[in-house]
Motif scaffolding. Structure first.
Motif, PDB file in Angstrom:
ATOM      1  N   ALA A   8       0.865  -1.286   0.039  1.00 35.06           N
ATOM      2  CA  ALA A   8      -0.254   0.212   1.182  1.00 35.06           C
ATOM      3  C   ALA A   8       0.920   1.327  -0.220  1.00 35.06           C
ATOM      4  O   ALA A   8       2.283   1.655   0.792  1.00 35.06           O
ATOM      5  CB  ALA A   8      -0.948   0.299   1.399  1.00 35.06           C
ATOM      6  N   ALA A   9       0.373   2.222  -0.604  1.00 36.38           N
ATOM      7  CA  ALA A   9       0.762   3.593  -0.510  1.00 36.38           C
ATOM      8  C   ALA A   9      -0.143   4.313   0.317  1.00 36.38           C
ATOM      9  O   ALA A   9      -0.986   4.994  -0.452  1.00 36.38           O
ATOM     10  CB  ALA A   9       1.637   4.218  -2.436  1.00 36.38           C
ATOM     11  N   VAL A  10       0.426   5.438   1.061  1.00 31.52           N
ATOM     12  CA  VAL A  10      -0.630   6.589   1.736  1.00 31.52           C
ATOM     13  C   VAL A  10      -0.369   7.581   1.558  1.00 31.52           C
ATOM     14  O   VAL A  10       0.599   7.423   2.165  1.00 31.52           O
ATOM     15  CB  VAL A  10      -1.510   5.857   2.837  1.00 31.52           C
TER      16      VAL A  10
ATOM     17  N   SER B 123      -3.768   3.456  -2.536  1.00 35.74           N
ATOM     18  CA  SER B 123      -3.466   2.933  -3.311  1.00 35.74           C
ATOM     19  C   SER B 123      -3.032   1.371  -3.126  1.00 35.74           C
ATOM     20  O   SER B 123      -1.927   1.654  -2.028  1.00 35.74           O
ATOM     21  CB  SER B 123      -2.301   3.540  -4.658  1.00 35.74           C
ATOM     22  N   ILE B 124      -3.457   0.789  -3.350  1.00 32.33           N
ATOM     23  CA  ILE B 124      -3.091  -0.980  -3.432  1.00 32.33           C
ATOM     24  C   ILE B 124      -2.494  -2.016  -4.072  1.00 32.33           C
ATOM     25  O   ILE B 124      -2.847  -1.104  -6.047  1.00 32.33           O
ATOM     26  CB  ILE B 124      -3.955  -1.919  -2.865  1.00 32.33           C
ATOM     27  N   GLY B 125      -1.107  -1.900  -4.618  1.00 34.70           N
ATOM     28  CA  GLY B 125      -0.305  -2.720  -4.933  1.00 34.70           C
ATOM     29  C   GLY B 125       0.094  -4.229  -5.015  1.00 34.70           C
ATOM     30  O   GLY B 125      -0.181  -4.685  -3.496  1.00 34.70           O
ATOM     31  N   ARG B 126      -0.229  -5.079  -5.987  1.00 37.47           N
ATOM     32  CA  ARG B 126      -0.268  -6.509  -5.441  1.00 37.47           C
ATOM     33  C   ARG B 126       0.505  -7.263  -6.529  1.00 37.47           C
ATOM     34  O   ARG B 126       1.037  -6.674  -7.380  1.00 37.47           O
ATOM     35  CB  ARG B 126      -1.099  -7.382  -5.349  1.00 37.47           C
TER      36      ARG B 126
ATOM     37  N   ALA C  45       5.094  -5.066  -6.677  1.00 37.71           N
ATOM     38  CA  ALA C  45       3.740  -4.595  -6.044  1.00 37.71           C
ATOM     39  C   ALA C  45       4.215  -3.425  -5.216  1.00 37.71           C
ATOM     40  O   ALA C  45       3.413  -2.281  -5.865  1.00 37.71           O
ATOM     41  CB  ALA C  45       3.817  -5.795  -5.308  1.00 37.71           C
ATOM     42  N   MET C  46       5.250  -2.909  -4.807  1.00 36.92           N
ATOM     43  CA  MET C  46       5.359  -1.053  -4.255  1.00 36.92           C
ATOM     44  C   MET C  46       5.155  -0.172  -5.577  1.00 36.92           C
ATOM     45  O   MET C  46       4.999   0.654  -5.375  1.00 36.92           O
ATOM     46  CB  MET C  46       6.950  -1.237  -3.410  1.00 36.92           C
ATOM     47  N   GLU C  47       6.078  -0.735  -6.600  1.00 34.78           N
ATOM     48  CA  GLU C  47       6.263   0.558  -8.171  1.00 34.78           C
ATOM     49  C   GLU C  47       4.280   0.288  -8.496  1.00 34.78           C
ATOM     50  O   GLU C  47       4.101   1.688  -8.087  1.00 34.78           O
ATOM     51  CB  GLU C  47       6.987  -0.264  -8.925  1.00 34.78           C
ATOM     52  N   ARG C  48       3.913  -0.381  -7.861  1.00 41.25           N
ATOM     53  CA  ARG C  48       2.021  -0.407  -8.896  1.00 41.25           C
ATOM     54  C   ARG C  48       1.892   0.569  -7.639  1.00 41.25           C
ATOM     55  O   ARG C  48       0.215   1.527  -8.043  1.00 41.25           O
ATOM     56  CB  ARG C  48       1.781  -2.090  -8.882  1.00 41.25           C
ATOM     57  N   ALA C  49       2.031  -0.043  -6.283  1.00 32.89           N
ATOM     58  CA  ALA C  49       1.033   0.924  -5.426  1.00 32.89           C
ATOM     59  C   ALA C  49       1.755   2.672  -5.573  1.00 32.89           C
ATOM     60  O   ALA C  49       0.276   3.339  -5.262  1.00 32.89           O
ATOM     61  CB  ALA C  49       1.493   0.774  -4.181  1.00 32.89           C
TER      62      ALA C  49
ATOM     63  N   CYS D 153      15.113   0.385  -1.458  1.00 29.86           N
ATOM     64  CA  CYS D 153      13.926   0.845  -2.706  1.00 29.86           C
ATOM     65  C   CYS D 153      13.702   0.227  -3.584  1.00 29.86           C
ATOM     66  O   CYS D 153      14.238  -0.308  -3.936  1.00 29.86           O
ATOM     67  CB  CYS D 153      14.150   2.890  -1.996  1.00 29.86           C
ATOM     68  N   PRO D 154      12.362   0.218  -4.509  1.00 27.98           N
ATOM     69  CA  PRO D 154      12.596  -0.282  -5.804  1.00 27.98           C
ATOM     70  C   PRO D 154      13.452   0.397  -6.717  1.00 27.98           C
ATOM     71  O   PRO D 154      13.993   2.130  -6.239  1.00 27.98           O
ATOM     72  CB  PRO D 154      10.965  -0.403  -6.311  1.00 27.98           C
ATOM     73  N   ARG D 155      13.736   0.033  -7.819  1.00 31.44           N
ATOM     74  CA  ARG D 155      14.619   0.865  -8.778  1.00 31.44           C
ATOM     75  C   ARG D 155      13.041   1.570  -9.796  1.00 31.44           C
ATOM     76  O   ARG D 155      12.880   1.288 -10.441  1.00 31.44           O
ATOM     77  CB  ARG D 155      15.260  -0.050  -9.620  1.00 31.44           C
TER      78      ARG D 155
END
Length: 228
Positions: free
Chosen positions: A36-38, A75-78, A96-100, A118-120
């Motif tokens: 999730a990202a908030v 937002s939710i990423g999965r 999934a983090m990038e999608r969020a 962190c993701p790239r």
């Protein structure tokens, strides 16, 4: 010996478009890894935000509703089980983090991620060790992700009774491992995880009829009619 608590986190970014990101579900044998990202609203503070694992289910659910109502964006990423099998759990979590973050209705100016990397991606960001207990936006993300995944496990328990998913949420507990050996793996299990892979080789895949008592099983009356 008790661990020394980490100091309060001081972020280099001081604006209001800060996104917190967290994940739930790297360890389970079944289902998606959920992130999730908030982006919280400083003008609408939410009291009691904390690491989701340290909250009661009732408190998490109450905060979940407040976050949905008061946050600037969420937002939710999965990544589903089949994606985890294709990528590996680490890469699937990063995706999934990038999608969020990409799913946020407001583009963040800075992103804080729970953990040590962190993701790239193209957003300015930094990781925060134990961020779910040091950064409110990450705490909010951890609550959204955990409540979402826990509810998905409850729904899966209704689809695949006998595994106890609503209780252990898919983690490799003795109850879950025993059910796997008895019932086989469902389509939602992560086939690349060793306990699941071994069960598929030894037992095969889940069949609904094996969860029923013998007297409940239904057989066709003509099952043996064509056998000499």
């Amino acid at each position: 010996m008790p661990k020394t608590p980490l100091p309060p986190f001081e972020c280099r970014y001081t604006g209001s478009l800060l996104a917190g990101v967290d994940e739930v579900g790297r360890g389970p044998l079944i289902g998606a890894v959920v992130t999730a990202a908030v982006i919280l609203d400083p003008d609408r503070p939410i009291a009691g935000l904390a690491d989701s694992k340290k909250l009661t289910e009732k408190r998490r659910s109450a905060l979940y509703e407040q976050i949905l109502e008061h946050a600037k964006a969420w937002s939710i990423g999965r990544c589903e089980a089949y994606e985890i099998d294709e990528l590996n759990i680490y890469q699937a979590t990063m995706l999934a983090m990038e999608r969020a973050v990409a799913g946020l209705a407001i583009v963040p100016e800075y992103v804080l991620v729970d953990g040590n990397r962190c993701p790239r991606w193209h957003w300015p960001s930094e990781p925060v060790i134990k961020g779910d207990s040091r950064v409110e936006a990450i705490s909010a993300a951890s609550i959204i992700a955990k409540v979402t995944r826990d509810r998905e496990m409850e729904a899966l328990e209704a689809r695949f009774p006998g595994f106890g998913l609503a209780q252990h949420k898919g983690y490799p507990t003795p109850i879950h491992l025993e059910a796997l050996r008895r019932l086989g793996a469902t389509p939602e299990h992560r086939r690349s995880f060793r306990p699941v892979h071994e069960v598929i080789e030894q037992v095969g895949f889940y069949r609904e009829d094996v969860t029923k008592e013998p007297e409940q099983l239904q057989y066709r009356g003509d099952l043996f009619e064509d056998i000499d």
